[in-house]
Design an enzyme around this catalytic site. Structure first.
Site, mmCIF file in Angstrom:
data_model
loop_
_atom_site.group_PDB
_atom_site.id
_atom_site.type_symbol
_atom_site.label_atom_id
_atom_site.label_comp_id
_atom_site.label_asym_id
_atom_site.label_seq_id
_atom_site.Cartn_x
_atom_site.Cartn_y
_atom_site.Cartn_z
ATOM 1 N N VAL A 125 0.912 -1.152 0.000
ATOM 2 C CA VAL A 125 0.000 0.000 0.000
ATOM 3 C C VAL A 125 0.947 1.196 0.000
ATOM 4 O O VAL A 125 1.516 1.546 1.034
ATOM 5 C CB VAL A 125 -0.940 -0.010 1.225
ATOM 6 C CG1 VAL A 125 -1.820 1.233 1.233
ATOM 7 C CG2 VAL A 125 -1.785 -1.278 1.240
ATOM 8 N N PRO A 126 1.158 1.798 -1.172
ATOM 9 C CA PRO A 126 2.308 2.692 -1.396
ATOM 10 C C PRO A 126 2.212 4.087 -0.780
ATOM 11 O O PRO A 126 2.154 5.097 -1.473
ATOM 12 C CB PRO A 126 2.390 2.759 -2.915
ATOM 13 C CG PRO A 126 0.974 2.602 -3.363
ATOM 14 C CD PRO A 126 0.358 1.625 -2.388
ATOM 15 N N CYS A 127 2.283 4.143 0.532
ATOM 16 C CA CYS A 127 2.237 5.430 1.223
ATOM 17 C C CYS A 127 3.486 6.267 0.925
ATOM 18 O O CYS A 127 3.464 7.489 1.093
ATOM 19 C CB CYS A 127 2.049 5.230 2.726
ATOM 20 S SG CYS A 127 3.204 4.086 3.490
ATOM 21 N N HIS A 128 4.548 5.636 0.450
ATOM 22 C CA HIS A 128 5.770 6.374 0.117
ATOM 23 C C HIS A 128 5.565 7.287 -1.089
ATOM 24 O O HIS A 128 6.354 8.193 -1.314
ATOM 25 C CB HIS A 128 6.940 5.406 -0.149
ATOM 26 C CG HIS A 128 6.721 4.468 -1.285
ATOM 27 N ND1 HIS A 128 5.991 3.302 -1.150
ATOM 28 C CD2 HIS A 128 7.118 4.530 -2.578
ATOM 29 C CE1 HIS A 128 5.960 2.681 -2.317
ATOM 30 N NE2 HIS A 128 6.630 3.393 -3.201
#
Length: 159
Positions: A125-128
């Site tokens: 889950v690409p919070c970056h």
């Protein structure tokens, strides 16, 4: 159950419960008890698949993940995390853009940031990929260096 893999951003602990990934943790691993949840099982099918997909991602051979996920959070947090999954590989979005996608004003960007920081399944889950409105790399639960490494890895793979 859980397993640990080495990665360009340090050791990652992948946690599974009920046939779904519930967490990916950066080292140093933080558990209130000081111990991992459940037993280590490097052969559990879902963990083997998560390791395979993460290794492909770090080798720049995978741009999307196909894993069963079960993050635990509030209704707001889960809504934000669902939006994060829509930010494509190598792309970025601002906290305000995520708020707008959820039908909220730019004033909700702080709440988006808090939910983003609570994401229990980073990378997948690409919070970056969420950045400040002015394009700067702002807070990341895994640390700005890790955020920069992940974004750099994705952007290099596009060229």
């Amino acid at each position: 159950m859980w397993t640990v893999i080495e990665s360009p951003v340090g050791p990652l602990r992948i946690v599974e419960q009920g046939g779904a990934i519930t967490a990916i943790e950066f080292s140093p691993f933080r558990d209130t008890s000081g111990r991992p949840r459940g037993d280590r099982d490097d052969d559990a099918p879902i963990l083997v698949e998560a390791v395979r997909q993460l290794r492909e991602y770090f080798a720049r051979d995978r741009k999307e993940f196909d894993l069963p996920l079960a993050p635990v959070g509030t209704t707001w947090q889960v809504a934000v995390w669902e939006q994060l999954k829509l930010v494509g590989y190598g792309e970025t979005a601002s906290y305000g853009q995520i708020a707008a996608r959820l039908g909220k004003s730019n004033a909700a960007s702080r709440a988006v940031g808090l939910a983003n920081g609570a994401n229990p399944i980073p990378i997948v889950v690409p919070c970056h990929r969420i950045i400040g409105a002015n394009g700067t790399l702002t807070g990341y639960a895994g640390g700005i260096d890790r955020k920069q490494t992940l974004l750099g890895l994705e952007q290099e793979a596009l060229f």
